[in-house]
Design a protein around this motif. Structure first.
Motif, short mmCIF file in Angstrom:
data_model
loop_
_atom_site.label_atom_id
_atom_site.label_comp_id
_atom_site.label_asym_id
_atom_site.label_seq_id
_atom_site.Cartn_x
_atom_site.Cartn_y
_atom_site.Cartn_z
N ASN A 155 40.76 6.18 38.54
CA ASN A 155 40.49 7.37 39.37
C ASN A 155 41.53 8.47 39.18
OD1 ASN A 155 38.19 6.08 40.60
ND2 ASN A 155 39.64 4.95 41.90
N PHE A 156 42.17 8.46 38.01
CA PHE A 156 43.09 9.56 37.69
C PHE A 156 42.27 10.84 37.51
CE2 PHE A 156 45.48 12.06 34.46
CZ PHE A 156 46.62 12.30 35.22
N PRO A 157 42.71 11.96 38.11
CA PRO A 157 41.95 13.22 38.02
C PRO A 157 41.63 13.62 36.57
CG PRO A 157 43.72 13.42 39.61
CD PRO A 157 43.92 12.10 38.94
N ILE A 195 41.44 4.39 31.59
CA ILE A 195 41.04 5.78 31.84
C ILE A 195 40.96 6.50 30.50
CG2 ILE A 195 41.85 5.95 34.21
CD1 ILE A 195 44.45 7.20 33.14
N TYR A 196 40.03 7.46 30.43
CA TYR A 196 39.76 8.15 29.16
C TYR A 196 39.57 9.64 29.39
CZ TYR A 196 37.17 9.67 25.00
OH TYR A 196 36.76 10.34 23.87
N ASN A 197 40.15 10.44 28.50
CA ASN A 197 39.93 11.88 28.47
C ASN A 197 40.11 12.32 27.02
OD1 ASN A 197 40.04 14.71 28.54
ND2 ASN A 197 41.03 14.76 30.54
N LEU A 226 49.80 6.09 39.22
CA LEU A 226 49.88 4.62 39.30
C LEU A 226 50.82 4.19 40.44
CD1 LEU A 226 49.43 1.73 38.18
CD2 LEU A 226 51.24 2.20 36.51
N LYS A 227 51.95 4.86 40.55
CA LYS A 227 52.91 4.54 41.61
C LYS A 227 52.36 4.84 42.99
CE LYS A 227 57.14 5.08 38.85
NZ LYS A 227 58.34 5.93 38.59
#
Length: 477
Positions: A289-291, A266-268, A281-282
């Motif tokens: 699909n992390f916001p 994931i990238y931001n 993750l938990k």
């Protein structure tokens, strides 16, 4: 041999050859007879075992190893990994790395490593316990474990639970052994473990990179400002090492722009909140699909993103000759064992990338294991004898300051100053000093001998310390 096994053997032989190539580069800076250098390369003892364990209604034969690379210092020290990919070449390589790590950070151990060829994800806890206890009994039979002989620790696929079983088995077979607690490290606190062990390797990675970023000559050479604040960081691997390293970098003001795991990355560019990613993750079983982040399907592509600091904290050989020229990081911190191949090393060196080598940077775990071992041998927890004395001394000092200044120190600040050191404070202090000292020894040697890379300098430092130990034993002429 099957195609699969041939492929695995090739991978591990390549890994072992990487260590040999780095060793040979360092040997050019060492004036000692070649045969003696060869002796340092070789593993002193390799114990390969097969033992039966009843799993369900069937008897399963388990393949396992314990390798002692060097006896220049005793006991030997190294983790035990549980993985279906375990084989002799891998364990021998990791044992050699342990020798060099211990020497660099002045931890008085020879290197060792253990492994059991199982997939702990597909075996019940009850059967993992059976295998662990049987493995320990096999080590005891051949004198391959003991407080002054060989001291295991956690590694890939193992943790406090397995170390607790090892200790209990050791004590049941050798009752009355007064120093039995010191036969293994990485134990639960209730069984003689030390506070700060879980995060030790990740914290050591943080201390090492932080020290590099405080050095003008390094930062100016790659066009970066001093310090970690605002530096863009990418971390590959969110296991124990990567997770804790990510947390410490985040708390220091660095910007975690990407996190990579097996299933992807994931990238931001504005930064990721590590705690929120772990919670995601938990909850979902994946970091994807992390916001407010972009998914990257191929996890290796995350290594090639724009950043200041890249921390590979997962597997060996992830940066190789085929992707090295696409790496955009200015600093690579090897939190994993052997993540950069010798061929990639050459390419990155020509690109001006600074690589902080694994044999120094991920030595935080064995350093704190050493503290645990010392605690177990002394039978006294850190801070017990001096904590109250320090608190009383600080109280008297604060009273003098308030009397002279005619000002009251705020209650919260007073409370923090009065508090004596806890065990975790002392452990982290010792780790910080060890990592800073190790960095400057590598740097000074690099400068004195005009060595091109930190990796070669680290190997030279390590080999010289091993030679010095052998000479003191009267083994080398």
């Amino acid at each position: 041999m099957s195609k699969k096994n041939k492929s695995q053997a090739g991978t591990y032989n390549s890994f072992f050859s990487c260590i040999e190539k780095n060793f040979d580069k360092a040997a050019r800076f060492i004036s000692i007879e070649k045969g003696l250098l060869e002796q340092i390369k070789y593993c002193n003892a390799v114990y390969r075992m097969h033992f039966p364990v009843k799993i369900g209604k069937k008897i399963k034969v388990i393949e396992a190893y314990r390798v002692q690379h060097s006896h220049h210092k005793l006991p030997c020290k190294g983790g035990i990994r549980y993985s279906i990919k375990v084989n002799q070449d891998e364990i021998m390589t990791l044992a050699a790395l342990m020798t060099y790590k211990c020497a660099i950070v002045d931890v008085p151990f020879g290197g060792s490593k253990g492994g059991i060829k199982i997939d702990p994800q597909n075996i019940s806890v009850e059967n993992i316990e059976k295998i662990t206890r049987r493995y320990t009994s096999e080590l005891i039979k051949k004198n391959f474990i003991g407080p002054g002989i060989d001291v295991p620790a956690p590694d890939y696929g193992t943790g406090e639970r397995e170390m607790s079983w090892i200790f209990d088995t050791f004590l049941s077979i050798l009752p009355g052994e007064v120093d039995a607690l010191a036969c293994v490290t990485g134990k639960p606190i209730s069984q003689g473990g030390v506070r700060g062990r879980k995060e030790a390797t990740g914290l050591g990675v943080f201390y090492g990179i932080r020290e590099l970023c405080c050095m003008k000559e390094y930062m100016f050479s790659i066009g970066l400002d001093l310090g970690l604040d605002g530096k863009k960081v990418i971390i590959q691997g969110l296991g124990n090492v990567g997770y804790h390293a990510a947390n410490f970098f985040y708390e220091s003001g660095a910007i975690i722009v990407a996190l990579a795991e097996r299933e992807g990355a994931i990238y931001n560019k504005k930064g990721l909140n590590v705690s929120k990613v772990i919670l995601h993750l938990k909850n979902t079983g994946s970091i994807l699909n992390f916001p407010e982040s972009k998914n990257i399907k191929n996890t290796e592509k995350a290594l090639e993103l724009e950043c200041d600091i890249l921390i590979p904290a997962a597997l060996e050989n992830v940066i190789h000759k085929n992707n090295a020229n696409r790496i955009k990081a200015k600093i690579i911190g090897e939190a994993a064992n052997g993540p950069v191949t010798p061929e990639a090393d050459e390419i990155l060196g020509k690109m001006g990338v600074i690589i902080v080598p694994d044999i120094y940077l991920n030595a935080g775990g064995v350093t704190v294991s050493y503290f645990e071992w010392l605690k177990n041998l002394s039978h006294v927890r850190y801070g017990r004898m001096e904590k109250r004395f320090n608190e009383n001394m600080n109280f008297d000092l604060l009273q003098v300051i308030e009397t002279i200044s005619h000002k009251k120190i705020p209650k919260e600040k007073k409370k923090n100053i009065l508090r004596g050191p806890r065990e975790i404070d002392l452990v982290r202090s010792g780790l910080e000093d060890t990592m800073i000292s190790g960095f400057h020894k590598i740097h000074d040697l690099k400068k004195t001998l005009k060595i091109e890379t930190m990796r070669t300098s680290a190997f030279v430092l390590s080999i010289n310390k091993i030679i010095d130990s052998y000479e003191k034993l009267g083994i080398f002429p």
